[in-house]
Each structure stands twice: as C-alpha cells, then as structure tokens.
Motif scaffolding. Structure first.
Motif, PDB file in Angstrom:
ATOM      1  N   GLY A  11      29.751 -53.674 -61.295  1.00  0.00           N
ATOM      2  CA  GLY A  11      28.584 -52.939 -62.025  1.00  0.00           C
ATOM      3  C   GLY A  11      29.040 -51.567 -62.413  1.00  0.00           C
ATOM      4  N   CYS A  12      30.200 -51.389 -63.198  1.00  0.00           N
ATOM      5  CA  CYS A  12      30.907 -50.346 -63.462  1.00  0.00           C
ATOM      6  C   CYS A  12      30.078 -49.743 -64.602  1.00  0.00           C
ATOM      7  CB  CYS A  12      32.276 -50.429 -63.948  1.00  0.00           C
ATOM      8  SG  CYS A  12      32.683 -51.207 -65.329  1.00  0.00           S
ATOM      9  N   GLY A  13      29.290 -50.483 -65.382  1.00  0.00           N
ATOM     10  CA  GLY A  13      28.935 -49.745 -66.778  1.00  0.00           C
ATOM     11  C   GLY A  13      29.994 -49.001 -67.723  1.00  0.00           C
ATOM     12  N   GLU A  14      29.553 -47.623 -67.621  1.00  0.00           N
ATOM     13  CA  GLU A  14      30.276 -46.705 -68.406  1.00  0.00           C
ATOM     14  C   GLU A  14      31.220 -46.060 -67.439  1.00  0.00           C
ATOM     15  OE1 GLU A  14      30.642 -47.075 -71.474  1.00  0.00           O
ATOM     16  OE2 GLU A  14      28.763 -48.494 -72.281  1.00  0.00           O
ATOM     17  N   THR A  15      31.293 -46.248 -66.317  1.00  0.00           N
ATOM     18  CA  THR A  15      32.124 -45.474 -65.511  1.00  0.00           C
ATOM     19  C   THR A  15      33.372 -46.120 -64.960  1.00  0.00           C
ATOM     20  OG1 THR A  15      30.170 -44.593 -64.562  1.00  0.00           O
ATOM     21  CG2 THR A  15      32.016 -44.117 -63.036  1.00  0.00           C
ATOM     22  N   HIS A  16      34.353 -45.709 -65.362  1.00  0.00           N
ATOM     23  CA  HIS A  16      35.913 -46.375 -64.993  1.00  0.00           C
ATOM     24  C   HIS A  16      36.382 -45.500 -63.980  1.00  0.00           C
ATOM     25  CE1 HIS A  16      40.179 -47.144 -65.183  1.00  0.00           C
ATOM     26  NE2 HIS A  16      39.826 -48.343 -65.701  1.00  0.00           N
ATOM     27  N   LEU A  17      36.714 -46.093 -62.903  1.00  0.00           N
ATOM     28  CA  LEU A  17      37.477 -45.489 -61.533  1.00  0.00           C
ATOM     29  C   LEU A  17      38.940 -46.093 -61.633  1.00  0.00           C
ATOM     30  CD1 LEU A  17      34.823 -46.112 -58.844  1.00  0.00           C
ATOM     31  CD2 LEU A  17      35.100 -44.265 -60.130  1.00  0.00           C
ATOM     32  N   ASP A  18      39.676 -44.965 -61.510  1.00  0.00           N
ATOM     33  CA  ASP A  18      41.210 -45.167 -61.223  1.00  0.00           C
ATOM     34  C   ASP A  18      41.515 -45.933 -60.008  1.00  0.00           C
ATOM     35  OD1 ASP A  18      41.527 -44.065 -63.761  1.00  0.00           O
ATOM     36  OD2 ASP A  18      41.982 -42.102 -63.086  1.00  0.00           O
ATOM     37  N   GLY A  19      42.284 -46.593 -59.849  1.00  0.00           N
ATOM     38  CA  GLY A  19      42.788 -47.492 -58.797  1.00  0.00           C
ATOM     39  C   GLY A  19      41.999 -48.697 -58.466  1.00  0.00           C
ATOM     40  N   TYR A  20      41.069 -48.655 -59.304  1.00  0.00           N
ATOM     41  CA  TYR A  20      40.176 -50.022 -59.122  1.00  0.00           C
ATOM     42  C   TYR A  20      40.069 -50.969 -60.163  1.00  0.00           C
ATOM     43  CZ  TYR A  20      37.791 -47.518 -55.313  1.00  0.00           C
ATOM     44  OH  TYR A  20      37.409 -46.755 -54.132  1.00  0.00           O
ATOM     45  N   VAL A  21      39.686 -52.403 -60.183  1.00  0.00           N
ATOM     46  CA  VAL A  21      39.530 -53.205 -61.256  1.00  0.00           C
ATOM     47  C   VAL A  21      37.976 -53.105 -61.414  1.00  0.00           C
ATOM     48  CG1 VAL A  21      39.392 -55.522 -61.986  1.00  0.00           C
ATOM     49  CG2 VAL A  21      41.200 -54.831 -60.338  1.00  0.00           C
ATOM     50  N   ASN A  22      37.665 -52.605 -62.720  1.00  0.00           N
ATOM     51  CA  ASN A  22      36.336 -52.068 -62.946  1.00  0.00           C
ATOM     52  C   ASN A  22      35.978 -53.323 -63.476  1.00  0.00           C
ATOM     53  OD1 ASN A  22      36.037 -49.038 -62.647  1.00  0.00           O
ATOM     54  ND2 ASN A  22      38.226 -49.444 -63.387  1.00  0.00           N
ATOM     55  N   VAL A  23      34.598 -53.919 -63.052  1.00  0.00           N
ATOM     56  CA  VAL A  23      34.008 -55.121 -63.430  1.00  0.00           C
ATOM     57  C   VAL A  23      32.390 -54.904 -63.971  1.00  0.00           C
ATOM     58  CG1 VAL A  23      33.340 -57.432 -62.481  1.00  0.00           C
ATOM     59  CG2 VAL A  23      35.484 -56.194 -61.647  1.00  0.00           C
ATOM     60  N   ASP A  24      32.090 -55.660 -64.971  1.00  0.00           N
ATOM     61  CA  ASP A  24      30.635 -55.590 -65.063  1.00  0.00           C
ATOM     62  C   ASP A  24      30.217 -56.966 -65.945  1.00  0.00           C
ATOM     63  OD1 ASP A  24      28.614 -53.110 -65.548  1.00  0.00           O
ATOM     64  OD2 ASP A  24      28.144 -54.668 -66.599  1.00  0.00           O
ATOM     65  N   VAL A  25      28.986 -57.276 -66.024  1.00  0.00           N
ATOM     66  CA  VAL A  25      28.660 -58.435 -66.750  1.00  0.00           C
ATOM     67  C   VAL A  25      28.807 -58.297 -68.355  1.00  0.00           C
ATOM     68  CG1 VAL A  25      26.397 -57.783 -66.695  1.00  0.00           C
ATOM     69  CG2 VAL A  25      27.235 -60.308 -66.562  1.00  0.00           C
ATOM     70  N   ARG A  26      28.891 -57.079 -68.936  1.00  0.00           N
ATOM     71  CA  ARG A  26      28.857 -56.773 -70.161  1.00  0.00           C
ATOM     72  C   ARG A  26      29.894 -56.075 -70.561  1.00  0.00           C
ATOM     73  NH1 ARG A  26      26.495 -51.904 -71.793  1.00  0.00           N
ATOM     74  NH2 ARG A  26      25.897 -50.756 -69.793  1.00  0.00           N
ATOM     75  N   PRO A  27      30.744 -56.228 -71.758  1.00  0.00           N
ATOM     76  CA  PRO A  27      31.950 -55.419 -71.913  1.00  0.00           C
ATOM     77  C   PRO A  27      31.610 -54.127 -72.381  1.00  0.00           C
ATOM     78  CG  PRO A  27      31.221 -56.849 -73.842  1.00  0.00           C
ATOM     79  CD  PRO A  27      30.376 -57.055 -72.521  1.00  0.00           C
ATOM     80  N   THR A  28      32.196 -52.993 -71.574  1.00  0.00           N
ATOM     81  CA  THR A  28      32.021 -51.423 -72.017  1.00  0.00           C
ATOM     82  C   THR A  28      33.458 -50.887 -72.111  1.00  0.00           C
ATOM     83  OG1 THR A  28      31.988 -50.668 -69.520  1.00  0.00           O
ATOM     84  CG2 THR A  28      29.886 -51.460 -70.325  1.00  0.00           C
ATOM     85  N   ALA A  29      33.417 -49.731 -72.388  1.00  0.00           N
ATOM     86  CA  ALA A  29      34.600 -48.809 -72.605  1.00  0.00           C
ATOM     87  C   ALA A  29      35.432 -48.719 -71.138  1.00  0.00           C
ATOM     88  CB  ALA A  29      34.442 -47.483 -73.127  1.00  0.00           C
ATOM     89  N   ALA A  30      34.696 -49.024 -69.975  1.00  0.00           N
ATOM     90  CA  ALA A  30      35.144 -48.940 -68.668  1.00  0.00           C
ATOM     91  C   ALA A  30      35.566 -50.191 -68.124  1.00  0.00           C
ATOM     92  CB  ALA A  30      34.158 -48.058 -67.804  1.00  0.00           C
ATOM     93  N   THR A  31      35.028 -51.255 -68.727  1.00  0.00           N
ATOM     94  CA  THR A  31      35.389 -52.465 -68.072  1.00  0.00           C
ATOM     95  C   THR A  31      36.756 -52.917 -68.082  1.00  0.00           C
ATOM     96  OG1 THR A  31      33.099 -53.236 -68.547  1.00  0.00           O
ATOM     97  CG2 THR A  31      34.458 -54.760 -67.984  1.00  0.00           C
ATOM     98  N   PRO A  45      43.014 -62.628 -51.563  1.00  0.00           N
ATOM     99  CA  PRO A  45      42.197 -61.718 -50.880  1.00  0.00           C
ATOM    100  C   PRO A  45      41.739 -60.326 -51.323  1.00  0.00           C
ATOM    101  CG  PRO A  45      44.090 -61.415 -49.973  1.00  0.00           C
ATOM    102  CD  PRO A  45      44.224 -62.382 -51.266  1.00  0.00           C
ATOM    103  N   VAL A  46      40.629 -59.696 -51.075  1.00  0.00           N
ATOM    104  CA  VAL A  46      40.110 -58.696 -51.772  1.00  0.00           C
ATOM    105  C   VAL A  46      39.965 -57.620 -50.570  1.00  0.00           C
ATOM    106  CG1 VAL A  46      38.122 -57.402 -52.657  1.00  0.00           C
ATOM    107  CG2 VAL A  46      38.851 -59.607 -53.411  1.00  0.00           C
ATOM    108  N   GLU A  47      40.615 -56.449 -50.858  1.00  0.00           N
ATOM    109  CA  GLU A  47      40.355 -55.261 -49.880  1.00  0.00           C
ATOM    110  C   GLU A  47      39.109 -54.616 -49.950  1.00  0.00           C
ATOM    111  OE1 GLU A  47      41.845 -52.793 -46.836  1.00  0.00           O
ATOM    112  OE2 GLU A  47      43.122 -54.332 -47.973  1.00  0.00           O
ATOM    113  N   GLY A  48      38.574 -54.490 -50.974  1.00  0.00           N
ATOM    114  CA  GLY A  48      37.213 -53.831 -50.808  1.00  0.00           C
ATOM    115  C   GLY A  48      36.471 -54.005 -52.083  1.00  0.00           C
ATOM    116  N   PHE A  49      35.143 -53.912 -52.024  1.00  0.00           N
ATOM    117  CA  PHE A  49      34.188 -53.969 -53.110  1.00  0.00           C
ATOM    118  C   PHE A  49      33.177 -52.726 -53.015  1.00  0.00           C
ATOM    119  CE2 PHE A  49      34.632 -58.768 -52.691  1.00  0.00           C
ATOM    120  CZ  PHE A  49      34.883 -59.207 -54.022  1.00  0.00           C
TER     121      PHE A  49
END
Length: 241
Positions: A11-31, A45-49
């Motif tokens: 649910g990243c929205g418009e917020t991009h976090l470095d070191g993460y795969v940024n996921v959202d249901v809609r395309p944004t500049a951060a996705t 396997p996933v390390e963390g959500f």
C-alpha cells in the motif's frame, strides 16, 4: 522459485521506500509492483511485509485472508509490521476528554472522522481512501490469531508532530518467539522510521503473545483446520463484493 528473501512495502501510495519492493493496487510514481493486496500473489520466501496506513483500507472480510496470504509467503523467521491502524478506544477517549486536536485546538468530531473514515473527500479515489475498519487491541488479537501467527506484539504510538497517541501497530511472525525478543526486534526494525511514520519515544507495547498463550481458532480443533480453506475462500469472495 527464488531463494532470495525480499522486503515488501504494501500500500505504498506515493511513498517509495529504498530497499523495499513498493507495492500498490494502483500505479503511482512510487510503485514497483502492481498487485491485488487481497491475494498477495508474490514470490516466496519473503523476509518481511511492512505497511503504513494501509490495513484499515481493506474490507473487513478481507483482513484475515490478507494476513493468511502474508503468513504463507513468509520465511520461517519472517515478519509483518503494520503501522497506522486507528485505535478506536484512544480516539474515543481523546474525543470525550476534549484533548488537544491533531487538526485544530480540540479533538472534535472532525478529528474523530479523520480516523474513523479517513477523510476520503480530499482525494479522487474515495472508496480506496475510505477506512473500512477500526481497531483496538482485542481486534488485533483476534485477527492475528485467526491468521495463525505464532507470536506477535502490539503497540500504540504518536505520529510525528502529533501529541495524541491514537495509532496502533503490530509486529508478528509465524515462528514461536519470546515476547521480550520480539519486542526487541520490533524496536530495532521501527528505528528506521523514527520521525517519519512514528515518534519512537512514544511507542508503548500494549500486548504480546506467543502460540502457547494464544487462544486461537486456527490452532484449535481438527474441524476448524478442515474448514479453514473453505472459510478463507468465502471471505475472499465476500471481499470482492
């Protein structure tokens, strides 16, 4: 299947976090990845959500299926850490005591509305922005138990620049971990978001459980374990209605 463990920001929205795969249901500049967050069709396997101000936007019947999907993707000692859940008990207490407002001088009905509904009129995607759930500690206990997490800690905190501690979060893992150790892991993880998503000095743990303490339905009777795939499918279908 890749053995690389990945951190996801849901649910990243418009917020991009470095070191993460940024996921959202809609395309944004951060996705980085567009994904149905009810299904979480991502490679294990996933390390963390991690998420901030996302979980309350899921339909009520979609919350447990979402957490089930997350737990199944996690590595053995992986984790989920969700922030920004409106703490209804704290919201009600602040309103009744006429505490200082997050917006304006007094915690009035508009302040309550921002947490109960999400103030969706201010964006052009009303339904997605609308809060579909409120939370308290007991509700978190039930959701995490129903999703089969062996260990978790829940906490309250204040958002940066605010005095009212009206937010809840949780840190949970499928592994059986002592509560004291899990609290240490949670604080170490949350330190990277201090002054961005929370004031770390305001964090207060309000509950913590391990599997031996949980009164879970999923870890209960053989009948419940048999019915779990069916009830999960029903919940997912309801979430789409």
């Amino acid at each position: 299947m890749s053995n690389e463990r990945t951190l996801y920001h849901l649910g990243c929205g418009e917020t991009h976090l470095d070191g993460y795969v940024n996921v959202d249901v809609r395309p944004t500049a951060a996705t980085d990845v567009i994904c149905d967050l009810n299904e979480l069709e991502l490679p294990p396997p996933v390390e963390g959500f991690f998420s901030h101000a996302f979980f309350e936007h899921l339909l009520r019947d979609a919350r447990v299926p979402h957490l089930l999907a997350a737990r199944r993707l996690l590595a053995d000692h992986g984790f989920v850490c969700y922030l920004g859940l409106p703490d209804f008990r704290a919201v009600a207490e602040h309103y009744l005591s006429r505490s200082p407002g997050v917006i304006g001088p007094t915690f009035d009905l508009y302040n309550v509305y921002r947490y109960t509904h999400g103030d969706p009129e201010n964006v052009d995607y009303y339904f997605e922005q609308l809060h579909k759930s409120l939370f308290d500690v007991e509700e978190l206990q039930r959701l995490l138990a129903d999703a089969g997490f062996a260990s978790y800690v829940a906490f309250g905190y204040a958002f940066p620049g605010e005095q009212a501690r009206v937010n809840l979060g949780f840190f949970a893992t499928p592994a059986t971990v002592p509560v004291s150790r899990l609290r240490e892991r949670a604080v170490a993880f949350l330190a990277q978001f201090d002054k961005r998503f929370l004031q770390l000095e305001t964090l207060e743990f309000v509950d913590g459980r391990t599997r031996s303490q949980l009164q879970t339905r999923i870890a209960g009777s053989p009948l419940r374990r048999t019915l779990r795939p069916f009830t999960t499918r029903v919940a997912r279908r309801l979430a789409r209605i």
